[in-house]
Design a protein around this motif. Sequence first.
Motif, PDB file in Angstrom:
ATOM      1  N   LYS A  91      20.434  -0.755 -36.530  1.00  0.00           N
ATOM      2  CA  LYS A  91      21.492   0.232 -36.716  1.00  0.00           C
ATOM      3  C   LYS A  91      21.399   1.339 -35.667  1.00  0.00           C
ATOM      4  O   LYS A  91      22.427   1.798 -35.140  1.00  0.00           O
ATOM      5  CB  LYS A  91      21.422   0.836 -38.110  1.00  0.00           C
ATOM      6  CG  LYS A  91      22.637   1.698 -38.481  1.00  0.00           C
ATOM      7  CD  LYS A  91      22.571   2.160 -39.911  1.00  0.00           C
ATOM      8  CE  LYS A  91      23.863   2.871 -40.329  1.00  0.00           C
ATOM      9  NZ  LYS A  91      24.250   3.948 -39.403  1.00  0.00           N
ATOM     10  N   SER A  92      20.191   1.752 -35.324  1.00  0.00           N
ATOM     11  CA  SER A  92      20.031   2.811 -34.321  1.00  0.00           C
ATOM     12  C   SER A  92      20.486   2.344 -32.944  1.00  0.00           C
ATOM     13  O   SER A  92      21.006   3.140 -32.150  1.00  0.00           O
ATOM     14  CB  SER A  92      18.579   3.282 -34.268  1.00  0.00           C
ATOM     15  OG  SER A  92      17.728   2.267 -33.770  1.00  0.00           O
ATOM     16  N   VAL A  93      20.313   1.061 -32.654  1.00  0.00           N
ATOM     17  CA  VAL A  93      20.793   0.522 -31.373  1.00  0.00           C
ATOM     18  C   VAL A  93      22.312   0.606 -31.322  1.00  0.00           C
ATOM     19  O   VAL A  93      22.897   1.062 -30.330  1.00  0.00           O
ATOM     20  CB  VAL A  93      20.326  -0.930 -31.175  1.00  0.00           C
ATOM     21  CG1 VAL A  93      20.978  -1.521 -29.915  1.00  0.00           C
ATOM     22  CG2 VAL A  93      18.812  -1.004 -31.052  1.00  0.00           C
ATOM     23  N   MET A  94      22.962   0.180 -32.392  1.00  0.00           N
ATOM     24  CA  MET A  94      24.430   0.260 -32.427  1.00  0.00           C
ATOM     25  C   MET A  94      24.896   1.710 -32.305  1.00  0.00           C
ATOM     26  O   MET A  94      25.823   2.008 -31.535  1.00  0.00           O
ATOM     27  CB  MET A  94      24.957  -0.355 -33.720  1.00  0.00           C
ATOM     28  CG  MET A  94      24.799  -1.846 -33.812  1.00  0.00           C
ATOM     29  SD  MET A  94      25.752  -2.569 -35.187  1.00  0.00           S
ATOM     30  CE  MET A  94      24.909  -1.852 -36.598  1.00  0.00           C
ATOM     31  N   ASP A  95      24.260   2.592 -33.041  1.00  0.00           N
ATOM     32  CA  ASP A  95      24.659   3.997 -33.032  1.00  0.00           C
ATOM     33  C   ASP A  95      24.546   4.613 -31.643  1.00  0.00           C
ATOM     34  O   ASP A  95      25.338   5.500 -31.276  1.00  0.00           O
ATOM     35  CB  ASP A  95      23.794   4.796 -34.010  1.00  0.00           C
ATOM     36  CG  ASP A  95      24.090   4.464 -35.465  1.00  0.00           C
ATOM     37  OD1 ASP A  95      25.144   3.854 -35.727  1.00  0.00           O
ATOM     38  OD2 ASP A  95      23.266   4.820 -36.334  1.00  0.00           O
ATOM     39  N   SER A  96      23.575   4.146 -30.862  1.00  0.00           N
ATOM     40  CA  SER A  96      23.339   4.741 -29.535  1.00  0.00           C
ATOM     41  C   SER A  96      24.534   4.576 -28.603  1.00  0.00           C
ATOM     42  O   SER A  96      24.722   5.376 -27.683  1.00  0.00           O
ATOM     43  CB  SER A  96      22.093   4.125 -28.896  1.00  0.00           C
ATOM     44  OG  SER A  96      22.304   2.769 -28.519  1.00  0.00           O
ATOM     45  N   TYR A  97      25.342   3.540 -28.840  1.00  0.00           N
ATOM     46  CA  TYR A  97      26.500   3.310 -27.973  1.00  0.00           C
ATOM     47  C   TYR A  97      27.723   4.119 -28.393  1.00  0.00           C
ATOM     48  O   TYR A  97      28.775   4.055 -27.735  1.00  0.00           O
ATOM     49  CB  TYR A  97      26.842   1.811 -27.951  1.00  0.00           C
ATOM     50  CG  TYR A  97      25.708   0.972 -27.419  1.00  0.00           C
ATOM     51  CD1 TYR A  97      25.261   1.125 -26.108  1.00  0.00           C
ATOM     52  CD2 TYR A  97      25.051   0.051 -28.228  1.00  0.00           C
ATOM     53  CE1 TYR A  97      24.210   0.369 -25.617  1.00  0.00           C
ATOM     54  CE2 TYR A  97      23.998  -0.709 -27.748  1.00  0.00           C
ATOM     55  CZ  TYR A  97      23.577  -0.539 -26.440  1.00  0.00           C
ATOM     56  OH  TYR A  97      22.519  -1.277 -25.964  1.00  0.00           O
ATOM     57  N   PHE A  98      27.581   4.897 -29.477  1.00  0.00           N
ATOM     58  CA  PHE A  98      28.705   5.702 -29.951  1.00  0.00           C
ATOM     59  C   PHE A  98      28.313   7.162 -30.145  1.00  0.00           C
ATOM     60  O   PHE A  98      28.996   7.905 -30.846  1.00  0.00           O
ATOM     61  CB  PHE A  98      29.229   5.117 -31.270  1.00  0.00           C
ATOM     62  CG  PHE A  98      29.757   3.724 -31.141  1.00  0.00           C
ATOM     63  CD1 PHE A  98      31.059   3.494 -30.729  1.00  0.00           C
ATOM     64  CD2 PHE A  98      28.935   2.632 -31.394  1.00  0.00           C
ATOM     65  CE1 PHE A  98      31.539   2.198 -30.591  1.00  0.00           C
ATOM     66  CE2 PHE A  98      29.404   1.334 -31.255  1.00  0.00           C
ATOM     67  CZ  PHE A  98      30.711   1.116 -30.848  1.00  0.00           C
ATOM     68  N   VAL A 138      21.019  -7.219 -31.441  1.00  0.00           N
ATOM     69  CA  VAL A 138      22.272  -6.463 -31.529  1.00  0.00           C
ATOM     70  C   VAL A 138      23.208  -6.844 -30.393  1.00  0.00           C
ATOM     71  O   VAL A 138      24.397  -7.150 -30.602  1.00  0.00           O
ATOM     72  CB  VAL A 138      22.006  -4.949 -31.507  1.00  0.00           C
ATOM     73  CG1 VAL A 138      23.317  -4.168 -31.382  1.00  0.00           C
ATOM     74  CG2 VAL A 138      21.258  -4.525 -32.763  1.00  0.00           C
ATOM     75  N   LEU A 139      22.688  -6.851 -29.189  1.00  0.00           N
ATOM     76  CA  LEU A 139      23.532  -7.077 -28.017  1.00  0.00           C
ATOM     77  C   LEU A 139      24.068  -8.504 -27.962  1.00  0.00           C
ATOM     78  O   LEU A 139      25.247  -8.723 -27.631  1.00  0.00           O
ATOM     79  CB  LEU A 139      22.755  -6.736 -26.753  1.00  0.00           C
ATOM     80  CG  LEU A 139      22.488  -5.233 -26.597  1.00  0.00           C
ATOM     81  CD1 LEU A 139      21.307  -4.974 -25.675  1.00  0.00           C
ATOM     82  CD2 LEU A 139      23.742  -4.530 -26.075  1.00  0.00           C
ATOM     83  N   LEU A 140      23.232  -9.472 -28.289  1.00  0.00           N
ATOM     84  CA  LEU A 140      23.701 -10.850 -28.249  1.00  0.00           C
ATOM     85  C   LEU A 140      24.637 -11.149 -29.419  1.00  0.00           C
ATOM     86  O   LEU A 140      25.544 -11.974 -29.295  1.00  0.00           O
ATOM     87  CB  LEU A 140      22.507 -11.803 -28.233  1.00  0.00           C
ATOM     88  CG  LEU A 140      21.659 -11.697 -26.951  1.00  0.00           C
ATOM     89  CD1 LEU A 140      20.395 -12.531 -27.070  1.00  0.00           C
ATOM     90  CD2 LEU A 140      22.468 -12.126 -25.725  1.00  0.00           C
TER      91      LEU A 140
END
Length: 323
Positions: free
Chosen positions: A272-279, A178-180
């Motif tokens: 998807k959960s990784v992305m959601d964590s930043y919002f 996700v991050l890269l």
Amino acid sequence: MGVLLWLLMVLTSCCEGQFILQVGFYRNTCPEAESIVHGVVRDAVASDPNMAAALLRLHFHDCFVEGCDASILIDVSSQPEKLAFAHQGLRGFEVIQRAKAQLEASCPALVSCADILALAARDAIALTNGPTYQVPTGRRDGFVSNFSLADEMPQVTDSIQILKAKFLNKGLTHKDLVLLSAAHTIGTTACFFMTKRLYNFFPGGVGSDPAINPNFLPRLKARCPQNGDVNARLAIDEGSGTEFDKHILKNIREGFAVLESDARLNDDIFTKSVMDSYFSPLNPIFGPSFEADFVESIVKMGQIGVKTGFLGEVRRVCSRFNS
């Protein structure tokens, strides 16, 4: 025993720090190394803002084939790695060579091309208002460069399962994926990479990717019309293509991903959960820091398959092996 112990002490003393990466590796041998690279990158980005993304991509593509050993820069072998289909569109080679030439003038045969790639990517991120961070250095340049070794490169058409497997094979997690992928927050892509997603997504060559937001699809098709110029370019991060930030993750979550591989991050519960964590409502005060997590992932990526000590060389010219 005494002679062996003495020999071990001599080898340890003369080569200390040669077998592990460390921040400030050139502090004593070439103290101006990082500032030279920074100056070259700063000038390159000032004359071509898209060069920041190009240099970041160059580092990623190098590390995913044979490890971070500057194999991507070689152009004198019969079938160099840079000719692989997965590497098409790469540029910025001349910037790395420009930095290398200046370093050779100041510190001959000391700073590897692999380290220049890692430092240039770091500086490119900072120059686009991204996080600043320290880069462990001490890499050596590899002895192999062949286009057949690029088969494990992630492709824009890969499924989320394939993407995760390719990253895992390099010691990277779904969070790193996700991050890269979020590094696409800067830079552009060619319509060539959009054709299948916009017009031939389903078997039989019909339809568009249903993951594309219906409000976004007409805009993408207008920029990349069917049978149009495949070399036309568009920002990968709609609305924030020149700033290094987490905006691209917002776009992905809402169906505004430009690249198909980015959109696939929505297909997996873990990515998807990784992305959601930043919002989350707790972010950014109590939630995870996108910037800090990105730094951790890119530093980790920059240590894939590194050659150190006697396992590599320091090239005099980045595009060819030492004779």
